[in-house]
Design a protein around this motif. Structure first.
Motif, PDB file in Angstrom:
ATOM      1  N   VAL A 122       0.835  -1.202   0.000  1.00  0.00           N
ATOM      2  CA  VAL A 122       0.000   0.000   0.000  1.00  0.00           C
ATOM      3  C   VAL A 122       0.871   1.253   0.000  1.00  0.00           C
ATOM      4  O   VAL A 122       0.619   2.202  -0.765  1.00  0.00           O
ATOM      5  N   ASN A 123       1.886   1.281   0.826  1.00  0.00           N
ATOM      6  CA  ASN A 123       2.774   2.450   0.841  1.00  0.00           C
ATOM      7  C   ASN A 123       3.479   2.632  -0.501  1.00  0.00           C
ATOM      8  O   ASN A 123       3.651   3.762  -0.979  1.00  0.00           O
ATOM      9  N   ALA A 124       3.870   1.531  -1.129  1.00  0.00           N
ATOM     10  CA  ALA A 124       4.514   1.625  -2.433  1.00  0.00           C
ATOM     11  C   ALA A 124       3.541   2.162  -3.479  1.00  0.00           C
ATOM     12  O   ALA A 124       3.915   2.982  -4.336  1.00  0.00           O
ATOM     13  N   ALA A 125       2.283   1.716  -3.414  1.00  0.00           N
ATOM     14  CA  ALA A 125       1.283   2.196  -4.367  1.00  0.00           C
ATOM     15  C   ALA A 125       0.973   3.675  -4.144  1.00  0.00           C
ATOM     16  O   ALA A 125       0.774   4.429  -5.111  1.00  0.00           O
ATOM     17  N   ILE A 126       0.926   4.100  -2.901  1.00  0.00           N
ATOM     18  CA  ILE A 126       0.713   5.517  -2.608  1.00  0.00           C
ATOM     19  C   ILE A 126       1.860   6.353  -3.187  1.00  0.00           C
ATOM     20  O   ILE A 126       1.641   7.415  -3.789  1.00  0.00           O
ATOM     21  N   ALA A 127       3.066   5.864  -3.025  1.00  0.00           N
ATOM     22  CA  ALA A 127       4.224   6.584  -3.587  1.00  0.00           C
ATOM     23  C   ALA A 127       4.119   6.656  -5.110  1.00  0.00           C
ATOM     24  O   ALA A 127       4.417   7.700  -5.712  1.00  0.00           O
ATOM     25  N   VAL A 154       4.264   8.179 -19.227  1.00  0.00           N
ATOM     26  CA  VAL A 154       4.010   8.497 -17.826  1.00  0.00           C
ATOM     27  C   VAL A 154       3.777   7.181 -17.102  1.00  0.00           C
ATOM     28  O   VAL A 154       2.722   6.553 -17.244  1.00  0.00           O
ATOM     29  N   CYS A 155       4.758   6.740 -16.364  1.00  0.00           N
ATOM     30  CA  CYS A 155       4.709   5.430 -15.716  1.00  0.00           C
ATOM     31  C   CYS A 155       5.316   5.536 -14.320  1.00  0.00           C
ATOM     32  O   CYS A 155       6.321   6.209 -14.119  1.00  0.00           O
ATOM     33  N   ALA A 156       4.701   4.860 -13.369  1.00  0.00           N
ATOM     34  CA  ALA A 156       5.144   4.932 -11.973  1.00  0.00           C
ATOM     35  C   ALA A 156       6.369   4.085 -11.699  1.00  0.00           C
ATOM     36  O   ALA A 156       6.963   4.195 -10.634  1.00  0.00           O
ATOM     37  N   PHE A 157       6.759   3.241 -12.658  1.00  0.00           N
ATOM     38  CA  PHE A 157       7.951   2.403 -12.486  1.00  0.00           C
ATOM     39  C   PHE A 157       9.104   2.944 -13.321  1.00  0.00           C
ATOM     40  O   PHE A 157       8.895   3.506 -14.393  1.00  0.00           O
TER      41      PHE A 157
END
Length: 511
Positions: free
Chosen positions: A75-80, A508-511
């Motif tokens: 969850v914390n990783a997804a929030i980041a 635009v990608c979170a990884f």
């Protein structure tokens, strides 16, 4: 306050009286499911290398269950990830990060125990605000779960907030005035489609592995196509959709998800399936389709609106791909008048807009007008007001459409068509403030293929198999009859194996 839903808004469509003080738009403006396990090797063979650190929801749940990682860490990783990209795509309406962290700390039970996700802003999740994409409802707090939300809560997902939607899901683009335009991760000058545009954008940008979506006229499949993710619209009655009260005259809206992997969609479907005896339960293992199918194929829009050359080319390529796999692809000509269908469907859609406008007025305490309801919604409501005498005939015609649609599929297993008339349009081209008649023509040209499956109650899916030379996704829509959900999943698994897409990432990608 009664729960507002697009389905509920259609309940009184046939009986609505004259719209009070309708402002005109400005011309310029069952039991606990078994744990999900990663699939057998046949489902993963040939999948592309995933981006570093990315896994789908099925794998994430399995890792949490094994103790390899905690729900709170995920969850914390997804929030980041959300905070990293949302400034560019604007896909989150409200955030419930603190509540999510609290839930994750206890690792919710269920097959998707502790996997982070988002709920679409049209749908109630207890303890989160539901704006319905509208200024009239900004700040409205849900005090109970909607029926579908109950299934996802039982599945153990952790909700990080609400994903964006156009006002009451009435548009094929997600550009609500209340929260601003949601932008496509593949090109932020482009729209995401609608109405599950925020969900598809968050999944495409790899913020979360899947997100709740709904579809009343194409609202899962259109954003899936424009954002390059997988989106299956379930058959009518397969998954919970009713929010209480009497059913609408014609039941067109369903709930499910936007995903990257097909197996996530299958496992989420299984976790939420009604299983009331109407349809066979989705089995514990779904494999790529083994028999060869007869596929009806067309790139012509039902109502004769233009289809972009790059869309036709992409779908021709998919037809050739299916032929190379041994499927028989034959020409399909609809057995119904596309223009008549469009006319009937739009009037029914307008009835929902009219009742939503009344709900917005009651909730806000303000008269119906452009300060609480968007110009596009007002235009639809005015259309209903002018034609409400036609509703009884319209409802009868639409109720008979399922038998007409299914008769047209005689001898075919599935249909292959585009999802939309073109790739994603520029932000602003479909804004709710565009002059009504201009916007109407743009909407019916863009959202040219999806609505018949809603009225027919048919299973239908968008599969991300092509991108234009400019890098915009073009989904391929495969549709069957009511109850053909498993068949579509099987076909999707085969297509995912031979032309995998999970490793293809947007700018635009979170990884």
């Amino acid at each position: 306050m009664k729960r507002i839903t697009r389905r509920g808004a259609l309940l009184g469509g046939a009986a609505l009286g004259t719209l009070a003080a309708c402002g005109q738009p400005d011309a310029g403006t069952s039991g606990t499911p078994a744990p999900v396990e990663p699939p057998a090797d046949p489902l993963t063979t040939g999948l592309p290398p995933a981006p570093a650190g990315w896994i789908d929801g099925t794998d994430m749940a399995a890792r949490i269950a094994r103790g390899d990682v905690t729900s709170l860490e995920e969850v914390n990783a997804a929030i980041a990830r959300a905070e990293k990209v949302n400034g560019e795509i604007n896909a989150i309406v409200t955030k419930t990060y603190d509540a999510a962290r609290a839930e994750a700390g206890a690792t919710p039970a269920g097959p998707f125990q502790g996997v982070p996700t988002f709920i679409k802003d049209l749908h109630d999740w207890k303890g989160a605000e539901t704006w319905y994409g509208s200024r009239a409802f900004k700040g409205h707090m849900a005090t109970a779960d909607a029926a579908f939300s109950e299934k996802w809560r039982a599945a153990g997902v952790v909700v990080l907030g609400k994903s964006s939607s156009p006002e009451m899901g009435l548009m094929a683009s997600t550009e609500p005035l209340v929260s601003g335009a949601t932008r496509n991760p593949w090109d932020t000058t482009r729209m995401t489609g609608g109405s599950s545009g925020g969900a598809a954008a968050l999944v495409a940008a790899r913020v979360v592995p899947f997100a709740h979506s709904s579809d009343g006229g194409g609202s899962i499949r259109i954003p899936a196509s424009t954002c390059g993710v997988f989106g299956l619209k379930p058959s009518r009655g397969q998954l919970p959709a009713m929010e209480g009260g009497n059913p609408p005259p014609v039941d067109i809206s369903v709930q499910h998800a936007s995903t990257i992997s097909v197996r996530d969609s299958i496992n989420l479907f299984r976790a939420a399936q009604v299983n009331d005896g109407t349809f066979a339960p989705i089995p514990d293992q779904v494999l790529p389709v083994s028999r060869r199918l007869k596929i009806g194929f067309t790139t012509d829009a039902y109502a004769g609106t233009p289809v972009a050359p790059e869309t036709r080319a992409a779908l021709q390529d998919v037809a050739e791909l299916c032929q190379s796999l041994g499927h028989e692809v034959v020409p399909y000509t609809p057995n119904f008048s596309g223009q008549e269908f469009l006319d009937k469907f739009l009037l029914y859609w307008a009835a929902g807009a009219a009742e939503f406008a009344q709900d917005a007025s009651r909730y806000s305490g303000k008269p119906i007008g452009p300060d609480i309801v968007e110009p596009w919604t007002l235009g639809l409501a005015a259309m209903f007001q002018a034609r409400q005498a036609e509703m009884e005939d319209t409802i009868g015609w639409l109720r008979n459409f399922q038998s007409v649609y299914e008769a047209g599929l005689a001898g075919l297993d599935v249909l292959l068509t585009p999802v939309t008339g073109s790739p994603a349009a520029l932000i602003g081209d479909h804004a709710p403030t565009v002059e009504y008649e201009t916007l109407m023509q743009r909407v019916v040209t863009f959202a040219a293929f999806t609505a018949p499956m809603n009225v027919a109650g048919a299973a239908s899916m968008s599969v991300p198999l092509n991108w234009t030379a400019g890098g915009l996704p073009v989904g391929a829509m495969f549709s069957g009859k009511q109850g053909d959900d498993q068949l579509l999943f099987e076909l999707a698994l085969e297509l995912e194996q031979v032309r995998p897409w999970a490793g293809r990432l947007p700018p635009v990608c979170a990884f």
